[in-house]
Design an enzyme around this catalytic site. Structure first.
Site, PDB file in Angstrom:
ATOM      1  N   LYS A  11      88.697  71.683  22.389  1.00 37.57           N
ATOM      2  CA  LYS A  11      87.642  71.715  21.366  1.00 37.57           C
ATOM      3  C   LYS A  11      86.453  70.817  21.735  1.00 37.57           C
ATOM      4  CE  LYS A  11      90.862  72.977  17.691  1.00 37.57           C
ATOM      5  NZ  LYS A  11      91.195  72.826  16.254  1.00 37.57           N
ATOM      6  N   HIS A 117      93.202  73.849  20.500  1.00 39.25           N
ATOM      7  CA  HIS A 117      93.730  74.963  19.710  1.00 39.25           C
ATOM      8  C   HIS A 117      94.903  75.580  20.450  1.00 39.25           C
ATOM      9  CE1 HIS A 117      93.944  78.819  17.588  1.00 39.25           C
ATOM     10  NE2 HIS A 117      94.015  79.367  18.783  1.00 39.25           N
TER      11      HIS A 117
HETATM   12  P1  ATP Z   1      94.674  75.562  15.657  1.00 38.72           P
HETATM   13  O1  ATP Z   1      94.619  76.919  15.035  1.00 38.72           O
HETATM   14  O2  ATP Z   1      93.300  74.959  15.918  1.00 38.72           O
HETATM   15  O3  ATP Z   1      95.559  75.523  16.870  1.00 38.72           O
HETATM   16  P2  ATP Z   1      96.671  74.772  13.779  1.00 38.72           P
HETATM   17  O4  ATP Z   1      97.247  76.126  14.014  1.00 38.72           O
HETATM   18  O5  ATP Z   1      97.541  73.579  14.010  1.00 38.72           O
HETATM   19  O6  ATP Z   1      95.353  74.561  14.637  1.00 38.72           O
HETATM   20  P3  ATP Z   1      95.484  75.844  11.412  1.00 38.72           P
HETATM   21  O7  ATP Z   1      96.165  75.791  10.103  1.00 38.72           O
HETATM   22  O8  ATP Z   1      95.454  77.144  12.157  1.00 38.72           O
HETATM   23  O9  ATP Z   1      96.089  74.687  12.326  1.00 38.72           O
HETATM   24  O10 ATP Z   1      94.006  75.337  11.193  1.00 38.72           O
HETATM   25  C1  ATP Z   1      92.971  75.633  12.136  1.00 38.72           C
HETATM   26  C2  ATP Z   1      92.123  74.403  12.318  1.00 38.72           C
HETATM   27  O11 ATP Z   1      91.456  74.130  11.114  1.00 38.72           O
HETATM   28  C3  ATP Z   1      92.897  73.121  12.638  1.00 38.72           C
HETATM   29  O12 ATP Z   1      93.095  72.916  14.016  1.00 38.72           O
HETATM   30  C4  ATP Z   1      92.020  72.045  12.061  1.00 38.72           C
HETATM   31  O13 ATP Z   1      91.034  71.630  12.995  1.00 38.72           O
HETATM   32  C5  ATP Z   1      91.357  72.727  10.899  1.00 38.72           C
HETATM   33  N1  ATP Z   1      92.047  72.374   9.659  1.00 38.72           N
HETATM   34  C6  ATP Z   1      93.233  72.850   9.216  1.00 38.72           C
HETATM   35  N2  ATP Z   1      93.569  72.297   8.033  1.00 38.72           N
HETATM   36  C7  ATP Z   1      92.558  71.447   7.727  1.00 38.72           C
HETATM   37  C8  ATP Z   1      92.290  70.559   6.640  1.00 38.72           C
HETATM   38  N3  ATP Z   1      93.139  70.460   5.626  1.00 38.72           N
HETATM   39  N4  ATP Z   1      91.147  69.828   6.690  1.00 38.72           N
HETATM   40  C9  ATP Z   1      90.278  69.939   7.718  1.00 38.72           C
HETATM   41  N5  ATP Z   1      90.470  70.757   8.776  1.00 38.72           N
HETATM   42  C10 ATP Z   1      91.592  71.494   8.781  1.00 38.72           C
HETATM   43 MG    MG Z   2      96.131  77.931  13.947  1.00 40.62          MG
END
Ligand code: ATP
Ligand code: MG
Length: 143
Positions: A11, A117
């Protein structure tokens, strides 16, 4: 033996802080093969499309703004159980909750600036790989 694939992005925050090399080294050490890779900056619209599943969440506007704020390194990684094993290597979404030694613990600053990610399913890995890469941009490496 060919394994399955996952899609990663290093990122903007991690790229800007010079963590690209260290993160790629960890990815290789963990046994993933890089079968495609590029360095690019997403437009706001591309970030919105990539994260469409999160549309409507309160963090969505900030997420897409941040992900289009600077260049990312996108890569297709191959390994047996690529999706699961890579999620293990990167750790919990919030770096504060991520296990020691994980990429997000080592290189993440906050839940938003969480370094990398990783795809969350085989189906999404294929959708996300197709988002960034054509067939000609993928290379099957020999043993
Ligand atoms: P990624 O998809 O980036 O690998 P992840 O699968 O662990 O991460 P997701 O739930 O898919 O998490 O969320 C996508 C992205 O959105 C996260 O990586 C994070 O940067 C952001 N994000 C998720 N939840 C929150 C939150 N509660 N507050 C701020 N940002 C968030
Ligand atoms: Mg994700």
């Amino acid at each position: 033996m060919t394994g399955s694939i996952t899609l990663t992005m290093i990122k903007p925050y991690a790229v800007q802080n010079g963590y690209t090399g260290p993160i790629l080294a960890k990815i290789n050490e963990a046994g993933f093969r890089i079968i495609a890779m590029k360095y690019l900056q997403m437009t706001l619209q591309q970030a919105k499309d990539f994260y469409k599943v999160h549309e409507g969440q309160n963090f969505y506007p900030r997420l897409v703004e941040f992900m289009s704020s600077g260049p990312v390194v996108a890569a297709i990684l191959e390994k047996k159980n690529a999706v699961q094993d890579y999620r293990k290597l990167i750790g919990a979404t919030d770096p504060l909750k991520a296990e020691e030694g994980t990429l997000r613990k080592l290189f993440g600053a906050s839940i938003e600036k969480n370094a990398v990610h990783g795809s969350d399913s085989d189906e999404n890995a294929n959708v996300e790989a197709d988002f960034f890469f054509s067939k000609l941009e993928r290379f099957q490496l020999m043993d």
